[in-house]
Design an enzyme around this catalytic site. Structure first.
Site, short mmCIF file in Angstrom:
data_model
loop_
_atom_site.label_atom_id
_atom_site.label_comp_id
_atom_site.label_asym_id
_atom_site.label_seq_id
_atom_site.Cartn_x
_atom_site.Cartn_y
_atom_site.Cartn_z
N ARG A 289 0.83 -1.22 0.00
CA ARG A 289 0.00 0.00 0.00
C ARG A 289 0.86 1.26 0.00
NH1 ARG A 289 -5.24 -1.71 3.80
NH2 ARG A 289 -6.45 -2.54 2.05
N LYS B 43 -12.40 -9.85 8.89
CA LYS B 43 -13.38 -8.76 9.06
C LYS B 43 -14.78 -9.28 8.75
CE LYS B 43 -10.37 -4.82 8.08
NZ LYS B 43 -9.99 -3.82 7.07
N GLY C 38 -5.48 -5.62 2.06
CA GLY C 38 -4.19 -5.37 2.69
C GLY C 38 -3.46 -6.66 3.02
N GLY D 129 -12.31 -4.67 1.28
CA GLY D 129 -13.75 -4.39 1.40
C GLY D 129 -14.25 -3.54 0.24
N1 LIG Z 1 -9.07 -18.95 10.81
C1 LIG Z 1 -8.63 -17.75 11.14
N2 LIG Z 1 -8.54 -17.40 12.45
C2 LIG Z 1 -8.09 -16.18 12.80
N3 LIG Z 1 -7.67 -15.23 11.93
C3 LIG Z 1 -7.74 -15.54 10.64
C4 LIG Z 1 -8.21 -16.80 10.17
N4 LIG Z 1 -8.15 -16.80 8.83
C5 LIG Z 1 -7.66 -15.60 8.45
N5 LIG Z 1 -7.41 -14.84 9.52
C6 LIG Z 1 -6.85 -13.48 9.57
O1 LIG Z 1 -7.51 -12.62 8.68
C7 LIG Z 1 -6.70 -11.45 8.54
C8 LIG Z 1 -6.99 -10.77 7.22
O2 LIG Z 1 -8.36 -10.46 7.12
P1 LIG Z 1 -8.94 -9.15 6.40
O3 LIG Z 1 -10.41 -9.35 6.30
O4 LIG Z 1 -8.43 -7.95 7.12
O5 LIG Z 1 -8.29 -9.27 4.94
P2 LIG Z 1 -7.65 -8.15 4.01
O6 LIG Z 1 -7.08 -8.82 2.82
O7 LIG Z 1 -6.67 -7.32 4.82
O8 LIG Z 1 -8.85 -7.26 3.58
P3 LIG Z 1 -9.08 -5.68 3.89
O9 LIG Z 1 -8.14 -4.95 3.01
O10 LIG Z 1 -10.52 -5.46 3.61
O11 LIG Z 1 -8.74 -5.48 5.34
C9 LIG Z 1 -5.27 -11.96 8.67
O12 LIG Z 1 -4.63 -11.21 9.69
C10 LIG Z 1 -5.41 -13.43 9.08
O13 LIG Z 1 -4.55 -13.81 10.13
O1 LIG Z 2 -7.91 -2.29 5.09
C1 LIG Z 2 -8.89 -1.84 4.47
O2 LIG Z 2 -9.66 -2.57 3.81
C2 LIG Z 2 -9.12 -0.35 4.43
O3 LIG Z 2 -8.03 0.35 4.96
C3 LIG Z 2 -10.39 0.02 5.16
O4 LIG Z 2 -10.30 -0.31 6.53
P1 LIG Z 2 -11.63 -0.49 7.41
O5 LIG Z 2 -12.26 -1.80 6.94
O6 LIG Z 2 -11.18 -0.55 8.84
O7 LIG Z 2 -12.52 0.67 7.11
#
Ligand SMILES: Nc1ncnc2c1ncn2[C@@H]1O[C@H](COP(=O)(O)OP(=O)(O)OP(=O)(O)O)[C@@H](O)[C@H]1O
Ligand SMILES: O=C(O)[C@H](O)COP(=O)(O)O
Length: 396
Positions: free
Chosen positions: A37, A197, A354, A377
């Site tokens: 990022r 999330k 991310g 998201g």
């Molecule tokens: N079974 C699980 N138990 C606990 N944590 C988990 C599990 N599977 C995945 N994760 C956690 O999910 C996190 C990533 O989730 P997240 O929804 O933030 O994805 P993202 O790609 O960062 O999307 P965004 O950009 O929307 O935040 C990682 O830190 C990972 O450790």
């Molecule tokens: O990590 C993301 O997807 C963006 O930075 C938005 O973060 P948020 O889901 O906490 O609004």
């Protein structure tokens, strides 16, 4: 992109330019573990600085409830400076006297990062008083945070209403790439949604199942669905109060002819720790005192079979806790399989988020995907066909 004002139309010379970026980067022990990022916003920062603008970066980090030093952007300022190869000043607040003094000290070409906008409740409320306090600091506003554009917050939406507003280069590039790659996707389309999330993403799955042919659910998101189907998930990350929502999504998928692929086994441990003692159990036999930290090998086989059936893959959210090996194996195996299919010309693969980007980098395959977005998201909401407030506010 013609519908948006871009940096091509902005006269930034000598101006104070408030630039919204997404610096919500993966961190461990105060260190940035994936700089994607940061790398992506450098072109916008450099362009404004090179044209003699004063660059004032606005960003959020995490989801703090008030001011929490653990969610300070200070260590991120150091990382931005390292990647930019230029000094990045930091101010301990994003509004008020501290911020105003830091801005007043800037010369053309300088770069300043302001502290986490979410330390103020007005940010997420898009409170007009907070918007004004931010707007006071700048002459122009540039939004380069496509990945936060699904939030109608002060720094992502409100500012565009009160200052001359422009799309940054990354915002432009993300919109262009996603439009080209996914506006009329080749079918079948398979989506993989995992990650942690759950509450903020589960609702959008209800729409997503009407747009895709199959939905693979992994990570923490899967645990919520597994619980909803009446199975035990032990100490796993799961949002049990969302069981009814999960069941509604399963039903919507059925009526929309979207296959739902849930894990059939899980790699479990007693604790969330790298190298923790672990065992794989069938999904109907998860022990009460353990947590699922990855999808098991039989689940990976099914996920890879779904990838084989796909002409287009969209992926957000790791399938397991990939930061703590060996719980990275499911994500790595599926990512490598999708990358191989893409290399063979059999798959258009688009991934975003991310941690998802960090996971693909960890698997060594980010370059082999057709397109990697910084957005998670926001990318899913864009896929659903929703208008993103941060993008809408930039329309010319
Ligand atoms: N079974 C699980 N138990 C606990 N944590 C988990 C599990 N599977 C995945 N994760 C956690 O999910 C996190 C990533 O989730 P997240 O929804 O933030 O994805 P993202 O790609 O960062 O999307 P965004 O950009 O929307 O935040 C990682 O830190 C990972 O450790
Ligand atoms: O990590 C993301 O997807 C963006 O930075 C938005 O973060 P948020 O889901 O906490 O609004």
């Amino acid at each position: 992109m013609t519908a948006f004002r871009t940096l091509d139309q902005a006269d930034v010379q000598g101006k104070r330019v408030l630039v919204r970026v997404d610096l919500n980067v993966p961190m461990e022990n105060g260190k940035v573990t994936d700089a994607t990022r940061i790398e992506r916003v450098l072109p916008t920062i450099r362009e404004i600085a090179d044209k003699g603008g004063k660059v004032i970066l606005l960003a959020h980090f995490g989801r703090p409830k008030g001011r929490d030093p653990k969610e300070s952007l200070k260590p991120v300022a150091e990382a931005v400076s390292l990647h930019l190869k230029k000094n990045v000043a930091f101010a301990d607040d994003c509004i008020g006297e501290v911020a105003e003094k830091a801005v007043a000290a800037l010369k053309g070409g300088d770069v300043l990062l302001l502290e986490n906008t979410r330390f103020h409740a007005g940010e997420e409320k898009n409170d007009p008083a907070f918007v004004s306090a931010l707007a006071k600091l700048g002459d122009l506003y540039v939004n380069d945070a496509f990945s936060a554009a699904h939030r109608a917050h002060a720094s992502t939406e409100g500012l565009a209403r009160v200052l001359p507003a422009y799309a940054g280069r990354t915002m432009q590039q993300e919109l262009d790439a996603l439009t080209k790659g996914l506006e009329a996707p080749k079918r079948p389309v398979v989506a993989i949604v995992g990650g942690a999330k759950v509450s903020t993403k589960i609702d959008l799955l209800e729409n997503l199942v009407t747009k895709v042919d199959a939905l693979v659910i992994g990570g923490g998101m899967a645990n919520t669905f597994v619980h909803a189907t009446g199975l035990n998930v032990g100490k796993s990350l799961a949002e049990k109060d969302l069981a009814a929502t999960a069941l509604r999504i399963i039903e919507k998928a059925r009526t929309s002819n979207c296959a739902i692929i849930l894990p059939v086994d899980g790699v479990c441990a007693y604790e969330f720790k790298a190298g923790a003692v672990n065992h794989t159990y069938g999904i109907d036999a998860i022990p009460e005192d353990q947590m699922i930290l990855d999808v098991g090998s039989q689940s990976v086989e099914r996920i890879n079979a779904a990838i084989n059936d796909a002409a287009t893959l969209v992926w957000n959210g790791p399938l397991g806790a990939f930061e703590i090996p060996p719980f990275d194996q499911g994500t790595v195996a599926a990512a490598r399989h999708a990358a191989q299919r893409t290399k063979e010309g059999k798959l258009v693969s688009v991934a975003g988020g991310g941690d998802t980007v960090a996971a693909l980098n960890h698997a060594g395959v980010a370059e082999n995907f057709t397109y990697v977005s910084t957005a998670g998201g926001a990318f899913l909401e864009w896929m659903e066909g929703k208008a993103l407030p941060g993008v809408e506010a930039l329309r010319a």
